[in-house]
Design an enzyme around this catalytic site. Structure first.
Site, PDB file in Angstrom:
ATOM      1  N   LYS A   9     -15.629 121.241 -73.356  1.00 49.60           N
ATOM      2  CA  LYS A   9     -15.341 119.815 -73.495  1.00 49.60           C
ATOM      3  C   LYS A   9     -15.882 119.285 -74.829  1.00 49.60           C
ATOM      4  O   LYS A   9     -16.629 119.984 -75.528  1.00 49.60           O
ATOM      5  CB  LYS A   9     -15.959 119.074 -72.306  1.00 49.60           C
ATOM      6  CG  LYS A   9     -15.297 119.389 -70.947  1.00 49.60           C
ATOM      7  CD  LYS A   9     -16.044 118.667 -69.822  1.00 49.60           C
ATOM      8  CE  LYS A   9     -15.408 118.880 -68.467  1.00 49.60           C
ATOM      9  NZ  LYS A   9     -16.208 118.205 -67.395  1.00 49.60           N
ATOM     10  N   TYR A  49      -6.628 115.432 -64.716  1.00 53.75           N
ATOM     11  CA  TYR A  49      -7.595 114.824 -63.796  1.00 53.75           C
ATOM     12  C   TYR A  49      -6.932 113.921 -62.744  1.00 53.75           C
ATOM     13  O   TYR A  49      -7.591 113.022 -62.210  1.00 53.75           O
ATOM     14  CB  TYR A  49      -8.652 114.056 -64.587  1.00 53.75           C
ATOM     15  CG  TYR A  49      -9.710 114.941 -65.221  1.00 53.75           C
ATOM     16  CD1 TYR A  49     -10.421 115.880 -64.455  1.00 53.75           C
ATOM     17  CD2 TYR A  49     -10.035 114.833 -66.575  1.00 53.75           C
ATOM     18  CE1 TYR A  49     -11.398 116.687 -65.021  1.00 53.75           C
ATOM     19  CE2 TYR A  49     -11.024 115.636 -67.145  1.00 53.75           C
ATOM     20  CZ  TYR A  49     -11.700 116.559 -66.367  1.00 53.75           C
ATOM     21  OH  TYR A  49     -12.681 117.353 -66.919  1.00 53.75           O
ATOM     22  N   ASN A 112     -21.125 117.381 -68.974  1.00 55.24           N
ATOM     23  CA  ASN A 112     -21.440 118.695 -68.401  1.00 55.24           C
ATOM     24  C   ASN A 112     -20.725 119.857 -69.084  1.00 55.24           C
ATOM     25  O   ASN A 112     -20.559 120.930 -68.512  1.00 55.24           O
ATOM     26  CB  ASN A 112     -21.242 118.683 -66.881  1.00 55.24           C
ATOM     27  CG  ASN A 112     -19.805 118.460 -66.465  1.00 55.24           C
ATOM     28  OD1 ASN A 112     -18.905 118.382 -67.304  1.00 55.24           O
ATOM     29  ND2 ASN A 112     -19.571 118.374 -65.162  1.00 55.24           N
ATOM     30  N   HIS A 115     -15.181 122.705 -68.384  1.00 56.07           N
ATOM     31  CA  HIS A 115     -14.332 122.613 -67.193  1.00 56.07           C
ATOM     32  C   HIS A 115     -13.937 124.021 -66.788  1.00 56.07           C
ATOM     33  O   HIS A 115     -13.663 124.861 -67.638  1.00 56.07           O
ATOM     34  CB  HIS A 115     -13.057 121.804 -67.486  1.00 56.07           C
ATOM     35  CG  HIS A 115     -12.034 121.948 -66.392  1.00 56.07           C
ATOM     36  ND1 HIS A 115     -12.064 121.194 -65.244  1.00 56.07           N
ATOM     37  CD2 HIS A 115     -10.987 122.820 -66.244  1.00 56.07           C
ATOM     38  CE1 HIS A 115     -11.070 121.570 -64.447  1.00 56.07           C
ATOM     39  NE2 HIS A 115     -10.406 122.557 -65.029  1.00 56.07           N
ATOM     40  N   GLU A 126      -3.289 124.766 -63.603  1.00 60.57           N
ATOM     41  CA  GLU A 126      -3.868 124.290 -64.860  1.00 60.57           C
ATOM     42  C   GLU A 126      -3.457 125.172 -66.047  1.00 60.57           C
ATOM     43  O   GLU A 126      -3.263 124.665 -67.150  1.00 60.57           O
ATOM     44  CB  GLU A 126      -5.393 124.215 -64.727  1.00 60.57           C
ATOM     45  CG  GLU A 126      -5.824 123.111 -63.759  1.00 60.57           C
ATOM     46  CD  GLU A 126      -7.330 123.029 -63.564  1.00 60.57           C
ATOM     47  OE1 GLU A 126      -7.789 122.006 -63.008  1.00 60.57           O
ATOM     48  OE2 GLU A 126      -8.063 123.964 -63.953  1.00 60.57           O
TER      49      GLU A 126
HETATM   50  P1  DAT Z   1     -15.980 120.095 -61.766  1.00 61.14           P
HETATM   51  O1  DAT Z   1     -15.843 119.752 -63.237  1.00 61.14           O
HETATM   52  O2  DAT Z   1     -17.267 120.798 -61.479  1.00 61.14           O
HETATM   53  O3  DAT Z   1     -14.771 120.806 -61.217  1.00 61.14           O
HETATM   54  P2  DAT Z   1     -14.999 117.738 -60.352  1.00 61.14           P
HETATM   55  O4  DAT Z   1     -13.642 118.361 -60.412  1.00 61.14           O
HETATM   56  O5  DAT Z   1     -15.503 117.271 -59.033  1.00 61.14           O
HETATM   57  O6  DAT Z   1     -16.103 118.708 -60.976  1.00 61.14           O
HETATM   58  O7  DAT Z   1     -15.044 116.495 -61.333  1.00 61.14           O
HETATM   59  C1  DAT Z   1     -14.452 116.559 -62.619  1.00 61.14           C
HETATM   60  C2  DAT Z   1     -15.386 115.951 -63.610  1.00 61.14           C
HETATM   61  O8  DAT Z   1     -15.582 114.579 -63.301  1.00 61.14           O
HETATM   62  C3  DAT Z   1     -16.802 116.547 -63.634  1.00 61.14           C
HETATM   63  O9  DAT Z   1     -16.901 117.695 -64.437  1.00 61.14           O
HETATM   64  C4  DAT Z   1     -17.592 115.402 -64.175  1.00 61.14           C
HETATM   65  C5  DAT Z   1     -16.910 114.182 -63.587  1.00 61.14           C
HETATM   66  N1  DAT Z   1     -17.566 113.770 -62.337  1.00 61.14           N
HETATM   67  C6  DAT Z   1     -17.418 114.337 -61.119  1.00 61.14           C
HETATM   68  N2  DAT Z   1     -18.156 113.706 -60.199  1.00 61.14           N
HETATM   69  C7  DAT Z   1     -18.797 112.712 -60.859  1.00 61.14           C
HETATM   70  C8  DAT Z   1     -19.715 111.696 -60.477  1.00 61.14           C
HETATM   71  N3  DAT Z   1     -20.139 111.584 -59.211  1.00 61.14           N
HETATM   72  N4  DAT Z   1     -20.160 110.844 -61.441  1.00 61.14           N
HETATM   73  C9  DAT Z   1     -19.734 110.952 -62.707  1.00 61.14           C
HETATM   74  N5  DAT Z   1     -18.867 111.882 -63.146  1.00 61.14           N
HETATM   75  C10 DAT Z   1     -18.406 112.749 -62.233  1.00 61.14           C
HETATM   76 MG    MG Z   2     -12.862 120.187 -60.847  1.00 66.07          MG
END
Ligand code: DAT
Ligand code: MG
Length: 150
Positions: A9, A49, A112, A115, A126
């Protein structure tokens, strides 16, 4: 062979961690299938997303992923999705296991670094969303038989 989309990212790119991320997947034995350095369009960010639309962090997430270039890659291997999620660590860096990428390089969920596809079906979806067929390379390595059992 299972495939996963990986994005370094914008924060990972800005912090000079593309090589670190690639090195970890290479070292794990995974095989690179495609890679491109790119600016993410608003349209692609929204498609990528879509499952998070309406959540409180959605707008920030779209702003973050489109804020600067990303390194998009597809990696493959047996159980590639689970292996990669394990190497990446939990969504929240403070809950990620020591030794994972998010543990070792990140502090906040909104920064973080990386992805990775969450299920084999997501990996396929994807990969098709981010890469055209002719951007993906079907190849074998001499070492494959020492990494892949079959
Ligand atoms: P991942 O990236 O581990 O697959 P995800 O698909 O649940 O996680 O969410 C996509 C992204 O959205 C994640 O990398 C960071 C953001 N995100 C997820 N949950 C969040 C939260 N509770 N607060 C802020 N950002 C969040
Ligand atoms: Mg995810």
């Amino acid at each position: 062979m299972e495939r996963s989309l990986i994005l370094v990212k914008p924060d990972g790119v800005q912090r000079g961690l593309i090589g670190e991320v690639i090195a970890r997947f290479e070292r794990r034995g995974l095989r690179l299938v495609g890679a491109k350095f790119m600016q993410v369009s608003l349209d692609l960010a929204k498609q990528h997303y879509a499952e998070h639309e309406g959540k409180p962090f959605y707008d920030g997430l779209i702003a973050y992923i489109t804020s600067a270039p990303v390194m998009a890659m597809v990696w493959e291997g047996p159980n590639a999705v689970a292996a990669i999620r394990q190497t990446v660590g939990s969504t929240k860096p403070v809950e990620s296991a020591p030794g994972t990428i998010r543990h070792d390089f990140a502090l906040e969920v909104g920064r973080n670094l990386i992805h990775a596809s969450d299920k084999p079906e997501t990996g396929a979806r994807e990969t098709a969303l981010w890469f055209k067929n002719d951007e993906l390379v079907d190849w074998k390595r001499d070492v494959d038989r020492w990494v892949f059992e079959k």
